[in-house]
Design a protein around this motif. Structure first.
Motif, PDB file in Angstrom:
ATOM      1  N   CYS A  18       0.947  -1.165   0.079  1.00  0.00           N
ATOM      2  CA  CYS A  18      -0.221  -0.027   0.147  1.00  0.00           C
ATOM      3  C   CYS A  18       0.850   1.414  -0.119  1.00  0.00           C
ATOM      4  N   LEU A  19       0.608   2.118  -0.816  1.00  0.00           N
ATOM      5  CA  LEU A  19       1.340   3.132  -1.049  1.00  0.00           C
ATOM      6  C   LEU A  19       0.508   4.410  -0.086  1.00  0.00           C
ATOM      7  N   ALA A  20      -0.020   4.200   0.884  1.00  0.00           N
ATOM      8  CA  ALA A  20      -0.694   5.214   1.870  1.00  0.00           C
ATOM      9  C   ALA A  20      -0.220   5.186   3.011  1.00  0.00           C
ATOM     10  N   THR A  21       0.122   6.297   3.659  1.00  0.00           N
ATOM     11  CA  THR A  21       0.527   6.466   5.124  1.00  0.00           C
ATOM     12  C   THR A  21      -0.716   6.649   5.904  1.00  0.00           C
ATOM     13  N   VAL A  22      -0.796   5.633   7.115  1.00  0.00           N
ATOM     14  CA  VAL A  22      -1.982   5.431   8.022  1.00  0.00           C
ATOM     15  C   VAL A  22      -1.134   6.091   9.248  1.00  0.00           C
ATOM     16  N   LEU A  23      -1.658   6.903   9.888  1.00  0.00           N
ATOM     17  CA  LEU A  23      -1.134   7.381  11.356  1.00  0.00           C
ATOM     18  C   LEU A  23      -1.946   6.967  12.550  1.00  0.00           C
ATOM     19  N   CYS A  24      -1.751   6.175  13.405  1.00  0.00           N
ATOM     20  CA  CYS A  24      -2.537   6.006  14.425  1.00  0.00           C
ATOM     21  C   CYS A  24      -2.277   6.765  15.665  1.00  0.00           C
ATOM     22  N   LEU A  25      -3.112   7.455  16.265  1.00  0.00           N
ATOM     23  CA  LEU A  25      -3.050   8.569  17.262  1.00  0.00           C
ATOM     24  C   LEU A  25      -3.747   8.427  18.297  1.00  0.00           C
ATOM     25  N   LEU A 142     -10.031   2.740   3.382  1.00  0.00           N
ATOM     26  CA  LEU A 142      -9.380   3.872   3.073  1.00  0.00           C
ATOM     27  C   LEU A 142      -8.237   4.219   2.667  1.00  0.00           C
ATOM     28  N   ALA A 143      -7.123   3.412   3.194  1.00  0.00           N
ATOM     29  CA  ALA A 143      -5.710   3.259   2.581  1.00  0.00           C
ATOM     30  C   ALA A 143      -5.758   3.044   1.254  1.00  0.00           C
ATOM     31  N   ARG A 144      -6.672   1.902   0.756  1.00  0.00           N
ATOM     32  CA  ARG A 144      -6.516   1.430  -0.487  1.00  0.00           C
ATOM     33  C   ARG A 144      -6.841   2.779  -1.549  1.00  0.00           C
ATOM     34  N   GLU A 145      -8.018   3.433  -1.047  1.00  0.00           N
ATOM     35  CA  GLU A 145      -8.477   4.594  -1.772  1.00  0.00           C
ATOM     36  C   GLU A 145      -7.450   5.578  -1.924  1.00  0.00           C
ATOM     37  N   ALA A 146      -6.629   6.037  -0.779  1.00  0.00           N
ATOM     38  CA  ALA A 146      -5.797   7.122  -0.836  1.00  0.00           C
ATOM     39  C   ALA A 146      -4.434   6.500  -1.727  1.00  0.00           C
ATOM     40  N   ARG A 149      -5.387   7.170  -5.170  1.00  0.00           N
ATOM     41  CA  ARG A 149      -5.057   8.738  -5.505  1.00  0.00           C
ATOM     42  C   ARG A 149      -3.563   9.088  -5.580  1.00  0.00           C
ATOM     43  N   ASN A 150      -2.924   8.543  -4.757  1.00  0.00           N
ATOM     44  CA  ASN A 150      -1.508   8.643  -4.795  1.00  0.00           C
ATOM     45  C   ASN A 150      -0.700   8.201  -5.992  1.00  0.00           C
ATOM     46  N   ARG A 151      -1.298   7.131  -6.565  1.00  0.00           N
ATOM     47  CA  ARG A 151      -0.576   6.451  -7.631  1.00  0.00           C
ATOM     48  C   ARG A 151      -1.210   7.376  -9.031  1.00  0.00           C
ATOM     49  N   ARG A 154       1.167  10.507  -9.067  1.00  0.00           N
ATOM     50  CA  ARG A 154       2.506  10.159  -9.347  1.00  0.00           C
ATOM     51  C   ARG A 154       2.378  10.015 -10.706  1.00  0.00           C
ATOM     52  N   GLY A 155       1.276   9.395 -11.147  1.00  0.00           N
ATOM     53  CA  GLY A 155       1.501   8.987 -12.849  1.00  0.00           C
ATOM     54  C   GLY A 155       1.196  10.308 -13.645  1.00  0.00           C
ATOM     55  N   HIS A 156       0.082  11.203 -13.022  1.00  0.00           N
ATOM     56  CA  HIS A 156      -0.097  12.429 -13.651  1.00  0.00           C
ATOM     57  C   HIS A 156       1.291  13.121 -13.517  1.00  0.00           C
ATOM     58  N   ALA A 157       2.095  13.259 -12.556  1.00  0.00           N
ATOM     59  CA  ALA A 157       3.148  13.941 -12.517  1.00  0.00           C
ATOM     60  C   ALA A 157       4.456  13.328 -13.372  1.00  0.00           C
ATOM     61  N   GLU A 158       4.378  11.964 -13.578  1.00  0.00           N
ATOM     62  CA  GLU A 158       5.122  11.355 -14.324  1.00  0.00           C
ATOM     63  C   GLU A 158       5.133  11.616 -15.591  1.00  0.00           C
ATOM     64  N   SER A 159       3.870  11.798 -15.880  1.00  0.00           N
ATOM     65  CA  SER A 159       3.347  11.785 -17.461  1.00  0.00           C
ATOM     66  C   SER A 159       3.825  13.546 -17.653  1.00  0.00           C
ATOM     67  N   ALA A 160       3.464  14.319 -17.061  1.00  0.00           N
ATOM     68  CA  ALA A 160       3.877  15.761 -17.229  1.00  0.00           C
ATOM     69  C   ALA A 160       5.186  16.127 -17.395  1.00  0.00           C
ATOM     70  N   LEU A 161       6.003  15.207 -16.584  1.00  0.00           N
ATOM     71  CA  LEU A 161       7.487  15.404 -16.346  1.00  0.00           C
ATOM     72  C   LEU A 161       8.147  14.901 -18.001  1.00  0.00           C
ATOM     73  N   ALA A 162       7.425  13.520 -18.429  1.00  0.00           N
ATOM     74  CA  ALA A 162       7.934  13.176 -19.718  1.00  0.00           C
ATOM     75  C   ALA A 162       7.787  13.904 -20.840  1.00  0.00           C
ATOM     76  N   GLU A 163       6.337  14.650 -20.760  1.00  0.00           N
ATOM     77  CA  GLU A 163       5.700  15.656 -21.720  1.00  0.00           C
ATOM     78  C   GLU A 163       6.853  16.900 -21.697  1.00  0.00           C
ATOM     79  N   ALA A 164       7.478  17.280 -20.622  1.00  0.00           N
ATOM     80  CA  ALA A 164       8.153  18.583 -20.464  1.00  0.00           C
ATOM     81  C   ALA A 164       9.507  18.069 -21.079  1.00  0.00           C
ATOM     82  N   ARG A 165       9.981  16.908 -20.957  1.00  0.00           N
ATOM     83  CA  ARG A 165      11.099  16.217 -21.615  1.00  0.00           C
ATOM     84  C   ARG A 165      11.110  16.226 -23.144  1.00  0.00           C
TER      85      ARG A 165
END
Length: 169
Positions: A18-25, A142-146, A149-151, A154-165
């Motif tokens: 899972c690429l989500a961070t869960v904090l137990c408080l 909730l962690a799977r949903e998060a 969203r994170n992926r 990250r995918g949009h950021a990676e595609s934007a970076l590839a586009e910029a290159r």
């Protein structure tokens, strides 16, 4: 016959972490911190990424740590009846500062859901759970949903970076 861990294939292949961070408080004291630690261990066994913040931190320090950890899901752990006011206070502070982060209120020891929800989550936006099993299911979803969203981010950021290159035509 041992049953496969949920999320694993019949062949026993482990799911992608899972690429989500869960904090137990912990809401207040050592008992709350112990329950937060137990929940984080269960979540980590299920390929999660869960951490526990110490109980002795003041609410302001806790908020700063939540921000520093870039939490995707928050779980406030409390053992009624004495810690409900502290759980409500922490919830309100977290909601005010991090309105978009999902919050789970784990109230160990049971009780009436409607009464508890009104007492510790007055806006009705928290997911209230009364057992470790319920907490694992709620936080896992909730962690799977998060993580998704994170992926996507990250995918949009990676595609934007590839586009910029790409060289200009």
């Amino acid at each position: 016959d041992p049953k496969p861990v949920p999320g694993e294939s019949e062949a026993g292949d482990a799911p992608e972490p899972c690429l989500a961070t869960v904090l137990c408080l912990p809401a207040s004291d050592t008992a709350d911190e112990l329950s937060a630690t137990m929940l984080s261990q269960v979540l980590n066994l299920r390929r999660g990424r869960a951490k526990v913040l110490p109980a002795e931190k003041m609410a302001g320090e806790t908020l700063d740590l939540v921000e520093a950890e870039k939490a995707d899901v928050l779980v406030i752990c409390t053992s009624p009846p004495s810690n409900l006011l502290r759980a409500r206070y922490l919830y309100k502070r977290l909601r005010r500062r991090f309105g978009d982060i999902p919050i789970v209120e784990a109230v160990w020891g049971g009780g009436d859901l409607r009464t508890l929800e009104g007492r510790i989550s007055p806006d009705g936006k928290a997911t209230l759970v009364l057992s470790l099993v319920e907490a694992e299911k709620a936080v896992g979803g909730l962690a799977r949903e998060a993580a998704l969203r994170n992926r996507l981010r990250r995918g949009h950021a990676e595609s934007a970076l590839a586009e910029a290159r790409q060289p200009e035509a």
